[in-house]
Design an enzyme around this catalytic site. Structure first.
Site, PDB file in Angstrom:
ATOM      1  N   ASN A 215      -7.659  -2.442  14.362  1.00  0.00           N
ATOM      2  CA  ASN A 215      -9.059  -2.722  14.005  1.00  0.00           C
ATOM      3  C   ASN A 215      -9.179  -3.909  13.052  1.00  0.00           C
ATOM      4  O   ASN A 215     -10.228  -4.117  12.438  1.00  0.00           O
ATOM      5  CB  ASN A 215      -9.722  -1.479  13.401  1.00  0.00           C
ATOM      6  CG  ASN A 215      -9.047  -1.031  12.102  1.00  0.00           C
ATOM      7  OD1 ASN A 215      -8.105  -1.674  11.636  1.00  0.00           O
ATOM      8  ND2 ASN A 215      -9.537   0.052  11.522  1.00  0.00           N
TER       9      ASN A 215
ATOM     10  N   HIS B  90      -7.372  -4.417  10.255  1.00  0.00           N
ATOM     11  CA  HIS B  90      -7.084  -4.200   8.835  1.00  0.00           C
ATOM     12  C   HIS B  90      -5.773  -4.848   8.425  1.00  0.00           C
ATOM     13  O   HIS B  90      -4.876  -5.040   9.244  1.00  0.00           O
ATOM     14  CB  HIS B  90      -7.130  -2.710   8.459  1.00  0.00           C
ATOM     15  CG  HIS B  90      -5.958  -1.877   8.878  1.00  0.00           C
ATOM     16  ND1 HIS B  90      -6.082  -0.759   9.665  1.00  0.00           N
ATOM     17  CD2 HIS B  90      -4.631  -1.976   8.607  1.00  0.00           C
ATOM     18  CE1 HIS B  90      -4.896  -0.209   9.848  1.00  0.00           C
ATOM     19  NE2 HIS B  90      -3.996  -0.932   9.225  1.00  0.00           N
TER      20      HIS B  90
ATOM     21  N   ASP C 233       0.822  -1.205   0.000  1.00  0.00           N
ATOM     22  CA  ASP C 233       0.000   0.000   0.000  1.00  0.00           C
ATOM     23  C   ASP C 233       0.860   1.261   0.000  1.00  0.00           C
ATOM     24  O   ASP C 233       2.086   1.188   0.145  1.00  0.00           O
ATOM     25  CB  ASP C 233      -0.957   0.002   1.208  1.00  0.00           C
ATOM     26  CG  ASP C 233      -0.263  -0.409   2.518  1.00  0.00           C
ATOM     27  OD1 ASP C 233       0.974  -0.451   2.548  1.00  0.00           O
ATOM     28  OD2 ASP C 233      -0.966  -0.677   3.505  1.00  0.00           O
TER      29      ASP C 233
ATOM     30  N   GLU D 272      -9.614  -1.424   5.362  1.00  0.00           N
ATOM     31  CA  GLU D 272     -10.303  -1.140   6.610  1.00  0.00           C
ATOM     32  C   GLU D 272     -11.545  -2.034   6.734  1.00  0.00           C
ATOM     33  O   GLU D 272     -12.010  -2.604   5.737  1.00  0.00           O
ATOM     34  CB  GLU D 272     -10.720   0.335   6.635  1.00  0.00           C
ATOM     35  CG  GLU D 272      -9.545   1.318   6.596  1.00  0.00           C
ATOM     36  CD  GLU D 272      -8.806   1.443   7.932  1.00  0.00           C
ATOM     37  OE1 GLU D 272      -8.720   0.450   8.682  1.00  0.00           O
ATOM     38  OE2 GLU D 272      -8.314   2.552   8.223  1.00  0.00           O
TER      39      GLU D 272
HETATM   40  C1  GLP Z   1      -0.545   0.371   8.636  1.00  0.00           C
HETATM   41  C2  GLP Z   1      -0.161  -0.486   7.436  1.00  0.00           C
HETATM   42  C3  GLP Z   1      -0.388  -1.954   7.693  1.00  0.00           C
HETATM   43  C4  GLP Z   1       0.166  -2.336   9.034  1.00  0.00           C
HETATM   44  C5  GLP Z   1      -0.545  -1.565  10.113  1.00  0.00           C
HETATM   45  C6  GLP Z   1      -0.057  -1.906  11.504  1.00  0.00           C
HETATM   46  O1  GLP Z   1      -1.846   0.781   8.633  1.00  0.00           O
HETATM   47  N1  GLP Z   1      -0.845  -0.106   6.247  1.00  0.00           N
HETATM   48  O2  GLP Z   1       0.233  -2.717   6.648  1.00  0.00           O
HETATM   49  O3  GLP Z   1       0.013  -3.719   9.251  1.00  0.00           O
HETATM   50  O4  GLP Z   1      -0.312  -0.187   9.892  1.00  0.00           O
HETATM   51  O5  GLP Z   1       1.101  -1.174  11.779  1.00  0.00           O
HETATM   52  P1  GLP Z   1       2.072  -1.482  12.978  1.00  0.00           P
HETATM   53  O6  GLP Z   1       2.776  -2.733  12.597  1.00  0.00           O
HETATM   54  O7  GLP Z   1       2.994  -0.312  13.015  1.00  0.00           O
HETATM   55  O8  GLP Z   1       1.241  -1.633  14.180  1.00  0.00           O
END
Ligand code: GLP
Length: 251
Positions: A130, A132, A63, A137
């Site tokens: 949440n 995702h 992404d 989302e």
């Molecule tokens: C972002 C990314 C996800 C990731 C998520 C959790 O939203 N788009 O790919 O898994 O954050 O991030 P973290 O690993 O920093 O908690």
């Protein structure tokens, strides 16, 4: 689905990636966020110390934020270069064009690019609080393709820590691989650590398969591995069973 509860998720994740690369993987799916960082550090270490080579392997990102150029410190294209790909001998690294004047066309083009360089052999995933994955989302279609999405307030708040805690700097829109695109990968490997992820992990692994928890699509995938530390596993009701299965896994 295999659930691995371990004090060293980065070792288990690095074993999965290294095993795939040694077994001839051509395309890796990379995730950003803080969860995979220890895995990237371990892969860099193995590259430097143990001769793990990524030569001939390409990578695709999940992404990108809309409106951030690839030079912006918080763009995912920059993040992955700084934290992983610039430190190993990987080939091409593809990511969605967050600066394209037409984000929908850029999303379609990126989906087509993944089909061209894919299939992805192993897709690394983190999980949002949440549920995702990528930036899909809750309520994302289970068969969605790469497209533009609007971030929830919760995700923008969670990610504000990367933007000097200034919510106004967190982009509202993103281009993300869809759940269907992600599911095209041959192996999904999700890593989560810390108590803050425990609820989302439990929903993904033991809750219903539902768009309300996008990570629950792992239950529908033919090969999915969830690698969690004890804190992230703390709300799994069958944790003892997962530990038992892993301890008795045929090697
Ligand atoms: C972002 C990314 C996800 C990731 C998520 C959790 O939203 N788009 O790919 O898994 O954050 O991030 P973290 O690993 O920093 O908690």
């Amino acid at each position: 689905m295999e659930v691995v509860i371990t004090d060293h998720p980065e070792q288990v994740m690095a074993d999965i990636i290294a095993g795939a690369v040694r077994g001839g993987a051509r395309t890796l799916g990379l995730a950003t966020g803080s969860s995979p960082l220890p895995t990237y550090r371990e892969l860099i270490r193995r590259h430097n110390d143990d001769g793990l080579s990524f030569a001939g392997v390409n990578a695709v990102l999940l992404d990108e934020y809309v409106g951030l150029p690839p030079t912006h410190p918080e763009s995912y294209a920059r993040f992955i270069r700084d934290n992983f790909t610039n430190h190993v001998d990987l080939g091409d690294v593809y990511s969605p064009d967050g600066m394209a004047p037409d984000s929908s066309a850029a999303a379609d083009a990126y989906d087509a690019r993944i089909a061209e360089v894919g299939p992805v052999d192993v897709q690394i995933l983190g999980i949002g609080s949440n549920g995702h994955i990528g930036f899909n989302e809750p309520s994302s279609s289970l068969t969605s393709r790469t497209r533009i999405k609007t971030l929830t307030a919760k995700t923008r708040e969670d990610n504000a820590r990367f933007f000097d805690d200034d919510l106004s700097q967190v982009p509202m829109h993103v281009i993300t691989q869809g759940l269907g695109t992600i599911s095209d990968a041959k192996h999904l490997a999700l890593v989560a650590t810390g108590a803050g992820k425990a609820e989302a992990v439990a929903a993904a692994v033991e809750g219903p398969l539902t768009a309300s928890c996008p990570a629950s699509i792992l239950q529908w995938h033919r090969r999915a591995t969830v690698v969690v530390d004890p804190a992230a596993a703390s709300k799994l009701t069958a944790a003892d069973y997962y530990r038992y299965v892993y301890a008795n896994k045929p090697r």
